[in-house]
Design a protein around this motif. Sequence first.
Motif, PDB file in Angstrom:
ATOM      1  N   VAL A   1      46.788 -13.787 -48.299  1.00  0.00           N
ATOM      2  CA  VAL A   1      45.485 -13.255 -47.876  1.00  0.00           C
ATOM      3  C   VAL A   1      45.237 -13.571 -46.403  1.00  0.00           C
ATOM      4  O   VAL A   1      44.782 -12.713 -45.635  1.00  0.00           O
ATOM      5  N   THR A   2      45.564 -14.776 -45.979  1.00  0.00           N
ATOM      6  CA  THR A   2      45.387 -15.169 -44.573  1.00  0.00           C
ATOM      7  C   THR A   2      46.293 -14.327 -43.676  1.00  0.00           C
ATOM      8  O   THR A   2      45.882 -13.889 -42.606  1.00  0.00           O
ATOM      9  N   VAL A   3      47.534 -14.103 -44.116  1.00  0.00           N
ATOM     10  CA  VAL A   3      48.466 -13.281 -43.335  1.00  0.00           C
ATOM     11  C   VAL A   3      47.927 -11.857 -43.212  1.00  0.00           C
ATOM     12  O   VAL A   3      47.912 -11.282 -42.113  1.00  0.00           O
ATOM     13  N   LEU A   4      47.454 -11.281 -44.311  1.00  0.00           N
ATOM     14  CA  LEU A   4      46.917  -9.915 -44.276  1.00  0.00           C
ATOM     15  C   LEU A   4      45.665  -9.831 -43.395  1.00  0.00           C
ATOM     16  O   LEU A   4      45.492  -8.858 -42.657  1.00  0.00           O
ATOM     17  N   ARG A   5      44.810 -10.848 -43.468  1.00  0.00           N
ATOM     18  CA  ARG A   5      43.632 -10.879 -42.594  1.00  0.00           C
ATOM     19  C   ARG A   5      44.049 -10.911 -41.130  1.00  0.00           C
ATOM     20  O   ARG A   5      43.455 -10.234 -40.286  1.00  0.00           O
ATOM     21  N   TYR A   6      45.081 -11.702 -40.828  1.00  0.00           N
ATOM     22  CA  TYR A   6      45.557 -11.796 -39.442  1.00  0.00           C
ATOM     23  C   TYR A   6      46.148 -10.456 -38.992  1.00  0.00           C
ATOM     24  O   TYR A   6      45.888 -10.013 -37.866  1.00  0.00           O
TER      25      TYR A   6
END
Length: 186
Positions: free
Chosen positions: A79-84
Amino acid sequence: MAADAQPSLEMVRVWDRVVRGFHWALVLSFVTAWLTSHSSEDVHHWAGYTAAGLVVTRLVWGVLGTPYARFSQFVRDPVTVLRYLSAIVSGREARYIGHNPAGGAMVIMLIAAMSSTALTGWLMTTDAYFGVSWVEAAHSLSAHGLLLLVLFHIGGVALASFRHRENLVRAMITGRKRKAEPADIA
């Protein structure tokens, strides 16, 4: 960073010698293996064995190494990677002193692809799997997938260097990056 803001000139040590040495030795091993895949079997095999040994070293260093070398510092949840990645598309991504979430995910994908390529290459030299078509196909697919990941990696480095006004190739040579500014993530 605002378009008119000047970045700090003060530098901090980020990448240690093991990380930098691993990175450039892996680049050399991959390029050598790629270029000798149809011309020099012995060199190709040794480049693959070298790459495999480098990956094992990096896995150990990712647990025991210096703070920015540790996987716990830069491996983030999906989720953090996709947000970034979404922030990159909108031009609002934060600058990280270590690997950003996309870079951390790329490190993991490159290590996995290099491991798969080395393993399937080694299998092709064993009595049990020599000449087995699915192993040869898996090795070819792994190697071509790895090349694609390398190209994405280079593109990501170029984009981050441009967006954050920072030469990340030089940082991977010297080990130094511009110190964190208030909006940056250390």
